[in-house]
Design an enzyme around this catalytic site. Structure first.
Site, PDB file in Angstrom:
ATOM      1  N   SER A   1      42.245  93.323  67.774  1.00 24.75           N
ATOM      2  CA  SER A   1      43.430  92.528  68.159  1.00 24.75           C
ATOM      3  C   SER A   1      44.588  92.600  67.177  1.00 24.75           C
ATOM      4  CB  SER A   1      43.039  91.062  68.324  1.00 24.75           C
ATOM      5  OG  SER A   1      42.532  90.849  69.604  1.00 24.75           O
TER       6      SER A   1
ATOM      7  N   LYS B   1      47.754  94.141  68.381  1.00 24.12           N
ATOM      8  CA  LYS B   1      48.642  93.520  69.379  1.00 24.12           C
ATOM      9  C   LYS B   1      50.056  93.287  68.867  1.00 24.12           C
ATOM     10  CE  LYS B   1      44.823  91.187  71.784  1.00 24.12           C
ATOM     11  NZ  LYS B   1      44.008  89.947  71.820  1.00 24.12           N
TER      12      LYS B   1
ATOM     13  N   TYR C   1      45.231 100.000  76.340  1.00 24.66           N
ATOM     14  CA  TYR C   1      44.872  98.782  75.589  1.00 24.66           C
ATOM     15  C   TYR C   1      43.527  98.971  74.877  1.00 24.66           C
ATOM     16  CZ  TYR C   1      43.221  94.099  74.599  1.00 24.66           C
ATOM     17  OH  TYR C   1      42.697  92.997  73.953  1.00 24.66           O
TER      18      TYR C   1
ATOM     19  N   TYR D   1      44.281  82.776  66.869  1.00 24.44           N
ATOM     20  CA  TYR D   1      43.551  82.186  67.995  1.00 24.44           C
ATOM     21  C   TYR D   1      43.681  80.671  67.939  1.00 24.44           C
ATOM     22  CZ  TYR D   1      41.496  86.867  67.788  1.00 24.44           C
ATOM     23  OH  TYR D   1      41.305  88.210  67.725  1.00 24.44           O
TER      24      TYR D   1
ATOM     25  N   VAL E   1      38.590  90.769  66.165  1.00 22.92           N
ATOM     26  CA  VAL E   1      37.133  90.582  66.177  1.00 22.92           C
ATOM     27  C   VAL E   1      36.389  91.594  65.303  1.00 22.92           C
ATOM     28  CG1 VAL E   1      36.920  89.373  68.389  1.00 22.92           C
ATOM     29  CG2 VAL E   1      36.911  91.865  68.352  1.00 22.92           C
TER      30      VAL E   1
HETATM   31  N1  GLN Z   1      38.863  94.565  72.278  1.00 22.82           N
HETATM   32  C1  GLN Z   1      38.869  93.149  72.250  1.00 22.82           C
HETATM   33  C2  GLN Z   1      39.151  92.566  73.613  1.00 22.82           C
HETATM   34  O1  GLN Z   1      40.046  93.018  74.279  1.00 22.82           O
HETATM   35  C3  GLN Z   1      39.858  92.679  71.214  1.00 22.82           C
HETATM   36  C4  GLN Z   1      39.653  91.261  70.962  1.00 22.82           C
HETATM   37  C5  GLN Z   1      40.020  90.739  69.616  1.00 22.82           C
HETATM   38  O2  GLN Z   1      40.034  91.385  68.555  1.00 22.82           O
HETATM   39  N2  GLN Z   1      40.192  89.474  69.652  1.00 22.82           N
HETATM   40  O3  GLN Z   1      38.489  91.640  74.057  1.00 22.82           O
END
Ligand code: GLN
Length: 331
Positions: free
Chosen positions: A80, A83, A205, A257, A275
């Site tokens: 993430s 992003k 993505y 988050y 994550v």
């Molecule tokens: N690949 C994960 C997802 O799309 C990325 C999530 C994350 O790092 N929070 O669920």
């Protein structure tokens, strides 16, 4: 003319502070290495099989000085953390006003992968949750999937300063298990928020989540944002200066988050976690911080990473609203 003794005294002080930062990082590493709280992300084998003991901290100042400790060369997938950079690319390619019609800037209070859109506008809440990230990824320009992927990789290269690659097995696993993300994309398609090529957008993505970086790369990327978009090592402009405030604002309010509120209260800096166990933190005009430790709390944030950032912010007075300290004096 400046007194030579004074100049020497200042540089001695600077050297002492810099040595202090390195030894503080060493101490933090030693202190939190035994902490075994949290759990590995386990929705795909590539994350579930990582060594939970991996732990690294890296700081890069805007003048390119680097301080690091631990497994800073160890590669992991960016997840993430990607992003915010893709959000920057969408802003550069389409401008602020257009991007705002496709994705909002409100924190959600829901899980990062919630299948939810803003009821009134039908936009995803912000670019840091999966819905918003899929929307911004779908905005990347290019005449086909390869051109879009290359444009994204090129954008990451500018921030990191070297070529990067996508880990194929993580990409394949993300793609095979990404049912929630697929559901989110369909929901957005239903409301006309993304165009019909949702499989292409989802693949891109999943690829962006599967880009390999190390902890030092995170620090360089953060330092580039701290340095108004100019990579402190390569001196390449990674993103137009005018979009830095957009990215940092959204990181500040939505980057951690459901811990975002407590994070800004305690650490007080724009940040983004993933994550994978990485956290990227920007201290505007001063430095970038990268922390990597894959054991996660229930919000999906690195347990050791949060502890390290809390202590670093406190020790050096980095909180943006801390009036009692002037962080720039320290580095
Ligand atoms: N690949 C994960 C997802 O799309 C990325 C999530 C994350 O790092 N929070 O669920």
């Amino acid at each position: 003319m400046e007194n030579q003794d004074d100049t020497e005294a200042v540089s001695n002080q600077e050297n002492a502070v810099r040595a202090g930062l390195q030894s503080f990082l060493n101490d933090l590493h030693l202190k939190y290495k035994p902490l075994r709280d949290g759990a590995l992300a386990n929705y795909i084998p590539e994350l579930a099989k990582v060594n939970p003991d991996l732990f690294s901290i890296c700081v890069m100042t805007v003048d390119g000085q680097i301080y690091k400790v631990g497994d800073e060369d160890r590669l992991f997938t960016i997840q993430s953390i990607s992003k915010l950079f893709v959000y920057g690319l969408a802003l550069e390619e389409h401008g602020r006003d257009y991007v705002l019609t496709k994705v909002g800037v409100e924190p959600t209070g829901d899980a990062f992968n919630a299948i939810v859109l803003d009821q009134r506008s039908k936009r995803p809440y912000n670019p840091m949750v999966n819905a918003g990230a899929i929307a911004t990824t779908s905005l990347i320009k290019g005449s086909g999937p390869t051109e879009r992927l290359n444009s994204m990789l090129e954008m990451f290269r500018r921030y990191i300063g070297h070529d990067i690659f996508v880990d194929i097995s993580t990409f394949m696993s993300e793609r095979t298990t990404g049912h929630r993300n697929r559901a989110i994309a369909h929901l957005m398609l239903n409301f006309g928020m993304i165009d019909e090529k949702i499989d292409e957008a989802l693949d891109l993505y999943f690829q962006q989540c599967s880009i390999m970086v190390n902890c030092q790369d995170l620090a360089v990327m953060a330092a580039t944002l701290a340095n108004k978009g100019l990579n402190p090592i390569t001196k390449e402009q990674a993103i137009k200066k005018c979009y830095i405030k957009d990215i940092l604002s959204v990181m500040y309010t939505c980057g951690m988050y459901n811990f975002a509120g407590e994070w800004v209260y305690k650490v007080g800096l724009p940040a983004k976690s993933g994550v994978c166990g990485g956290i990227i933190v920007v201290v505007p005009n001063l430095m970038g911080i990268g922390v990597y430790s894959p054991l996660l709390d229930t919000n999906g944030n690195s347990v050791r990473g949060i502890k390290v950032c809390e202590e670093l912010s406190q020790k050096f007075g980095l909180h943006l609203f801390d009036c009692s300290m002037n962080a720039s004096k320290f580095l």
